[in-house]
Design a protein around this motif. Structure first.
Motif, PDB file in Angstrom:
ATOM      1  N   GLU A  33       0.854  -1.166   0.021  1.00 18.00           N
ATOM      2  CA  GLU A  33       0.054  -0.064  -0.017  1.00 18.00           C
ATOM      3  C   GLU A  33       1.080   1.156   0.089  1.00 18.00           C
ATOM      4  O   GLU A  33       0.510   2.068  -0.507  1.00 18.00           O
ATOM      5  CB  GLU A  33      -0.927  -0.122   1.092  1.00 18.00           C
ATOM      6  CG  GLU A  33      -1.976  -1.045   1.126  1.00 18.00           C
ATOM      7  CD  GLU A  33      -3.042  -0.697   0.226  1.00 18.00           C
ATOM      8  OE1 GLU A  33      -2.936   0.373  -0.418  1.00 18.00           O
ATOM      9  OE2 GLU A  33      -3.828  -1.503   0.027  1.00 18.00           O
ATOM     10  N   LYS A  34       2.005   1.179   0.789  1.00 16.81           N
ATOM     11  CA  LYS A  34       2.877   2.348   0.614  1.00 16.81           C
ATOM     12  C   LYS A  34       3.583   2.532  -0.492  1.00 16.81           C
ATOM     13  O   LYS A  34       3.594   3.670  -1.149  1.00 16.81           O
ATOM     14  CB  LYS A  34       3.976   2.311   1.844  1.00 16.81           C
ATOM     15  CG  LYS A  34       4.701   3.416   2.042  1.00 16.81           C
ATOM     16  CD  LYS A  34       3.957   4.730   2.562  1.00 16.81           C
ATOM     17  CE  LYS A  34       4.786   5.883   2.980  1.00 16.81           C
ATOM     18  NZ  LYS A  34       3.893   7.038   3.536  1.00 16.81           N
ATOM     19  N   ALA A  37       1.186   3.934  -2.863  1.00 15.40           N
ATOM     20  CA  ALA A  37       0.997   5.623  -2.706  1.00 15.40           C
ATOM     21  C   ALA A  37       1.959   6.306  -3.274  1.00 15.40           C
ATOM     22  O   ALA A  37       1.868   7.464  -3.865  1.00 15.40           O
ATOM     23  CB  ALA A  37       0.827   5.653  -1.152  1.00 15.40           C
ATOM     24  N   GLU A  43      -4.334   8.786  -4.484  1.00 12.69           N
ATOM     25  CA  GLU A  43      -5.227   7.766  -4.384  1.00 12.69           C
ATOM     26  C   GLU A  43      -5.322   7.059  -2.931  1.00 12.69           C
ATOM     27  O   GLU A  43      -4.216   6.889  -2.341  1.00 12.69           O
ATOM     28  CB  GLU A  43      -5.061   6.615  -5.402  1.00 12.69           C
ATOM     29  CG  GLU A  43      -5.109   7.264  -6.770  1.00 12.69           C
ATOM     30  CD  GLU A  43      -5.126   6.058  -7.804  1.00 12.69           C
ATOM     31  OE1 GLU A  43      -5.005   4.915  -7.412  1.00 12.69           O
ATOM     32  OE2 GLU A  43      -4.979   6.627  -9.041  1.00 12.69           O
ATOM     33  N   GLY A  44      -6.531   6.874  -2.489  1.00 11.61           N
ATOM     34  CA  GLY A  44      -6.714   5.954  -1.241  1.00 11.61           C
ATOM     35  C   GLY A  44      -6.252   4.609  -1.395  1.00 11.61           C
ATOM     36  O   GLY A  44      -6.156   4.110  -2.367  1.00 11.61           O
ATOM     37  N   ALA A  45      -5.988   4.019  -0.079  1.00 10.18           N
ATOM     38  CA  ALA A  45      -5.526   2.787  -0.202  1.00 10.18           C
ATOM     39  C   ALA A  45      -6.580   1.628  -0.333  1.00 10.18           C
ATOM     40  O   ALA A  45      -7.891   2.225   0.132  1.00 10.18           O
ATOM     41  CB  ALA A  45      -4.775   2.557   1.117  1.00 10.18           C
ATOM     42  N   ASP A  48      -8.770   1.568   2.932  1.00  8.76           N
ATOM     43  CA  ASP A  48      -9.524   2.804   3.507  1.00  8.76           C
ATOM     44  C   ASP A  48     -11.019   2.766   3.123  1.00  8.76           C
ATOM     45  O   ASP A  48     -11.685   2.657   2.357  1.00  8.76           O
ATOM     46  CB  ASP A  48      -9.089   3.982   2.526  1.00  8.76           C
ATOM     47  CG  ASP A  48      -7.734   4.566   2.926  1.00  8.76           C
ATOM     48  OD1 ASP A  48      -7.000   3.988   3.660  1.00  8.76           O
ATOM     49  OD2 ASP A  48      -7.252   5.358   2.023  1.00  8.76           O
ATOM     50  N   GLN A  54      -8.850   3.344   8.375  1.00  7.21           N
ATOM     51  CA  GLN A  54      -8.115   3.589   7.076  1.00  7.21           C
ATOM     52  C   GLN A  54      -6.850   3.344   7.275  1.00  7.21           C
ATOM     53  O   GLN A  54      -6.304   3.528   8.702  1.00  7.21           O
ATOM     54  CB  GLN A  54      -8.577   4.831   6.412  1.00  7.21           C
ATOM     55  CG  GLN A  54      -8.084   6.200   7.548  1.00  7.21           C
ATOM     56  CD  GLN A  54      -7.836   7.544   6.719  1.00  7.21           C
ATOM     57  OE1 GLN A  54      -7.108   7.693   5.759  1.00  7.21           O
ATOM     58  NE2 GLN A  54      -8.825   8.487   7.139  1.00  7.21           N
ATOM     59  N   CYS A  55      -5.968   3.218   6.414  1.00  6.88           N
ATOM     60  CA  CYS A  55      -4.445   2.907   6.474  1.00  6.88           C
ATOM     61  C   CYS A  55      -3.636   4.115   5.956  1.00  6.88           C
ATOM     62  O   CYS A  55      -2.789   4.370   6.495  1.00  6.88           O
ATOM     63  CB  CYS A  55      -4.169   1.890   5.415  1.00  6.88           C
ATOM     64  SG  CYS A  55      -4.959   0.179   5.869  1.00  6.88           S
ATOM     65  N   SER A  56      -4.308   4.947   5.038  1.00 11.81           N
ATOM     66  CA  SER A  56      -3.612   5.912   4.451  1.00 11.81           C
ATOM     67  C   SER A  56      -3.050   6.811   5.332  1.00 11.81           C
ATOM     68  O   SER A  56      -1.997   7.560   5.349  1.00 11.81           O
ATOM     69  CB  SER A  56      -4.473   6.978   3.262  1.00 11.81           C
ATOM     70  OG  SER A  56      -4.694   5.912   2.156  1.00 11.81           O
ATOM     71  N   ASP A  60       0.659   7.799   6.251  1.00 11.03           N
ATOM     72  CA  ASP A  60       1.256   9.204   5.522  1.00 11.03           C
ATOM     73  C   ASP A  60       1.782   9.984   6.869  1.00 11.03           C
ATOM     74  O   ASP A  60       2.498  10.811   6.508  1.00 11.03           O
ATOM     75  CB  ASP A  60       0.305   9.793   4.805  1.00 11.03           C
ATOM     76  CG  ASP A  60      -0.202   9.130   3.382  1.00 11.03           C
ATOM     77  OD1 ASP A  60       0.672   8.429   2.900  1.00 11.03           O
ATOM     78  OD2 ASP A  60      -1.332   9.350   2.735  1.00 11.03           O
ATOM     79  N   CYS A 129      -6.179   2.000  11.578  1.00  8.94           N
ATOM     80  CA  CYS A 129      -5.460   1.225  10.418  1.00  8.94           C
ATOM     81  C   CYS A 129      -5.747  -0.238  10.643  1.00  8.94           C
ATOM     82  O   CYS A 129      -5.308  -0.992  11.572  1.00  8.94           O
ATOM     83  CB  CYS A 129      -4.226   1.370  10.383  1.00  8.94           C
ATOM     84  SG  CYS A 129      -3.286   0.483   9.050  1.00  8.94           S
TER      85      CYS A 129
END
Length: 204
Positions: A33-34, A37, A43-45, A48, A54-56, A60, A129
Motif C-alpha cells: 500500500e505504501k 501510494a 489515491e486512497g489505499a 481505506d 483507514q490505512c492512508s 502518511d 488502521c
C-alpha cells in the motif's frame, strides 16, 4: 547452557509460527500500500473504509515512518524472528537461556513500539488502521507469552518464586491479551466513538 530440563514449549512455538505468518502478511500488505501510494499519490489505499477506519492516514503520518522509513518494513524484517524461532522449536531445537533473553528483549521493543503506535493512532492521528490492528493483535500476546516463558525457564535473573508465578500465568495469556484488547477498545471508543463508526462502516 541449553535448557535440557525444560519441556519443549510446543504451544508457544505454534503461536509464534502463526503470529509470524499473520504479522508478515500485515506488514507485506501495508508495504504494498505504501509503494502504491508513492506511485499513485492522492489515491486512497484499498484498506481505506471510512474517515476513521483507514490505512492512508497512518502510513502518511510522520508516525508511519518513525525511523525514517515506512514502519511496515520493520514488520517484514521483525516478524521473521518469531516465525523462525517457532519453526526451530517445533523441529526440536533447544535454545540457550541467553537466546531467550535476547529474544525477549526484541519482543519487548516490538511491544513498546506497538503501544506507542496505538497511542499515536488513537490520540494523535485519530484513525484505526485495519492492518495495523492485525499487527497489534498478534504482537501483544506474543510479548506476554515470550516474556513469561523466559521468566519461567530462568532466562531472566529473577527469584524462583517469580519463575513459578510466570509458569502458572502462561495459561492465562489469552485472557490477559483479551483484557488488553478491551482496554484498547475502550480508549478508542472514548476518544473516537470507534464502535459506532465501525458499525456504520459495516452496515452502510
Amino acid at each position: 547452557m541449553t535448557i535440557a530440563t525444560q519441556k519443549r514449549p510446543t504451544a508457544l512455538a505454534v503461536w509464534l509460527v502463526f503470529a509470524g505468518i499473520v504479522g508478515l502478511i500485515a506488514a507485506f500488505t501495508l508495504t504494498i500500500e505504501k509503494f502504491d501510494a508513492y506511485e499513485n499519490p492522492g489515491e486512497g489505499a484499498a484498506c481505506d473504509f471510512s474517515v476513521l477506519v483507514q490505512c492512508s492516514a497512518n502510513l502518511d503520518a510522520p508516525q508511519g515512518s518513525a525511523f525514517g522509513f515506512p514502519n511496515p518494513i520493520i514488520g517484514l524484517i521483525g516478524w521473521m524472528a518469531p516465525l523462525a524461532v517457532g519453526m526451530a522449536v517445533l523441529a526440536g531445537a533447544r535454545f540457550a537461556r541467553w537466546f531467550w533473553a535476547a529474544f525477549t528483549l526484541g519482543m519487548t521493543f516490538a511491544f513498546g513500539f506497538v503501544c506507542w503506535l496505538i497511542a499515536q493512532s488513537i490520540f494523535v492521528i485519530g484513525t484505526l488502521c485495519p492492518w495495523c490492528m492485525v499487527t497489534w493483535v498478534v504482537t501483544i500476546p506474543s510479548f506476554y507469552a515470550v516474556l513469561l516463558h523466559s521468566v519461567r525457564i530462568g532466562a531472566l535473573p529473577l527469584p524462583r518464586g517469580v519463575r513459578k508465578v510466570a509458569d502458572r500465568t502462561m495459561g492465562w495469556v489469552p485472557l490477559i491479551s483479551v483484557l488488553s484488547f478491551v482496554i484498547i477498545t475502550l480508549m478508542a471508543q472514548v476518544r473516537l466513538d470507534a464502535i459506532t463508526s465501525i458499525l456504520d462502516t459495516i452496515f452502510a
